[in-house]
Scaffold this motif. Sequence first.
Motif, PDB file in Angstrom:
ATOM      1  N   TRP A  23     -74.426  85.608 -51.291  1.00 34.17           N
ATOM      2  CA  TRP A  23     -74.459  86.385 -52.528  1.00 34.17           C
ATOM      3  C   TRP A  23     -75.770  87.153 -52.672  1.00 34.17           C
ATOM      4  O   TRP A  23     -75.779  88.338 -53.028  1.00 34.17           O
ATOM      5  CB  TRP A  23     -74.239  85.458 -53.710  1.00 34.17           C
ATOM      6  CG  TRP A  23     -74.251  86.101 -55.060  1.00 34.17           C
ATOM      7  CD1 TRP A  23     -75.091  85.823 -56.102  1.00 34.17           C
ATOM      8  CD2 TRP A  23     -73.371  87.138 -55.543  1.00 34.17           C
ATOM      9  NE1 TRP A  23     -74.796  86.605 -57.184  1.00 34.17           N
ATOM     10  CE2 TRP A  23     -73.751  87.438 -56.878  1.00 34.17           C
ATOM     11  CE3 TRP A  23     -72.315  87.846 -54.979  1.00 34.17           C
ATOM     12  CZ2 TRP A  23     -73.105  88.397 -57.646  1.00 34.17           C
ATOM     13  CZ3 TRP A  23     -71.678  88.813 -55.744  1.00 34.17           C
ATOM     14  CH2 TRP A  23     -72.070  89.084 -57.051  1.00 34.17           C
ATOM     15  N   LEU A  26     -75.658  90.089 -50.287  1.00 33.90           N
ATOM     16  CA  LEU A  26     -74.732  91.116 -50.769  1.00 33.90           C
ATOM     17  C   LEU A  26     -75.425  91.997 -51.798  1.00 33.90           C
ATOM     18  O   LEU A  26     -75.353  93.224 -51.738  1.00 33.90           O
ATOM     19  CB  LEU A  26     -73.498  90.475 -51.404  1.00 33.90           C
ATOM     20  CG  LEU A  26     -72.325  90.070 -50.518  1.00 33.90           C
ATOM     21  CD1 LEU A  26     -71.234  89.435 -51.372  1.00 33.90           C
ATOM     22  CD2 LEU A  26     -71.747  91.249 -49.743  1.00 33.90           C
ATOM     23  N   SER A 334     -67.514  95.467 -49.810  1.00 33.79           N
ATOM     24  CA  SER A 334     -68.456  94.524 -49.193  1.00 33.79           C
ATOM     25  C   SER A 334     -68.370  94.504 -47.665  1.00 33.79           C
ATOM     26  O   SER A 334     -69.287  94.028 -47.000  1.00 33.79           O
ATOM     27  CB  SER A 334     -68.243  93.121 -49.757  1.00 33.79           C
ATOM     28  OG  SER A 334     -66.902  92.711 -49.640  1.00 33.79           O
ATOM     29  N   SER A 352     -67.099  86.707 -53.712  1.00 30.98           N
ATOM     30  CA  SER A 352     -68.016  87.699 -54.285  1.00 30.98           C
ATOM     31  C   SER A 352     -67.453  88.292 -55.572  1.00 30.98           C
ATOM     32  O   SER A 352     -68.202  88.552 -56.524  1.00 30.98           O
ATOM     33  CB  SER A 352     -68.331  88.807 -53.269  1.00 30.98           C
ATOM     34  OG  SER A 352     -67.197  89.578 -52.968  1.00 30.98           O
TER      35      SER A 352
END
Length: 421
Positions: A23, A26, A334, A352
């Motif tokens: 996370w 990302l 993503s 996500s």
Amino acid sequence: MKRVVITGLGAITPIGKNVKQYWENLLKGISGANKITRFDASKFKTQFACEIKEYDALDYFDRKEARKLDRFSQYGLISAEEAIKDANLDFSKLDTNRIGVIFSSGIGGFETFEKEIIDYTNRNLNPGFNPFFIPKIISNGLSGIISINHGLRGVNYCPVTACASSTQSIIQSFNYIRLGKADIIIAGGSEAPITESSIGGFNAMKAMSTNNENFSSASKPFDTNRDGFVVGEGAGALIVESLDSALKRNAKIYAEIVGGGESSDAYHITGTHPEGLGAYLTMEIGIKEAQITSNEIDYINAHATSTGLGDLSEIKAIERLFKSSIDKVQISASKSMTGHLLGGTGAIEAISTCLSVKTDLIPPTINTTEIDENISKELNLTLRKKSLKKIDYALSNSFGFGGHCSAMIIKKYVCQSSSPT
């Protein structure tokens, strides 16, 4: 119908070997692409992929156990164990007859299959196959192992629908639980497709990027100069649970699942319908099941693989379905960071999306610099940097070879009655 929530997350990805790392990276917009290290890729048109960095099976398994598991099963088990721990599940205190596993893989033990066939060929007339050959390659083996490891006797199977597989595993878990057929299901997907035959096969199809000189920016969804997807590997797991069960356990709740759409493109074995008919129908079904309108969707985690036809067909479906709220809904891709995990991709993208709903943060789409002229300028594609946005409802798309289409709707959790009505 029962309300269904997400109470645990687990992941191992090219940009993070647990959910926290995944996370954080990302949101930072980190690319997971590198030159392939697992074998000599110099003879292939594509020489890069999104590998899991510094992976050693012995960090997670003893030597004997590791030898029995294909890489895709190792990844799946790692993610499942993290999710179980995150959800604080103590199976000794729960009815394991009502706890299941629905865990996917699009291909299964690709690495094992390739190695065994090569070894057999080299042995000439001696058919000395590894006794673990079949158990290691079957796609459903992973869901079985998770169940066996924890004595879970509920529903147990493995949807195999190419790149839609793990999204469908989550949707089916949602369906079982809301119908009262299970209390908890470990859902997700895993893939380990960075092998010579996989790279060679996708190259032959002209599906993958060959931008070897600029591999870190090769996955560029929606960009005019995109030239194919970048293959990735890893796994994601989610603990899908009835709200009744979660409240009884006093579990933390990330978000609520309120809808799931599944349909077929019915067009081509590898290509998406040019007008995105399957994608449109799938999103429409999911939104109707959630008992909302398209205007209420705040964020879309797009399938967006960075292929010419695939990106456009999904965008056309989005523009058609969200035409009255096109300036409100936000989109991100993503796969620009993780690459395409095939059967595992829906699971890590569900994670996500879940975290976006919980935190009101949207990860960026990286690498995209020149938007395809066929894409509306009104669309907010969350380019280059993360975005803060109030998210009540989000949609996550997954589409696979064979025309398989799936979309799930995730809602911000609001503590109310356990009944959805």
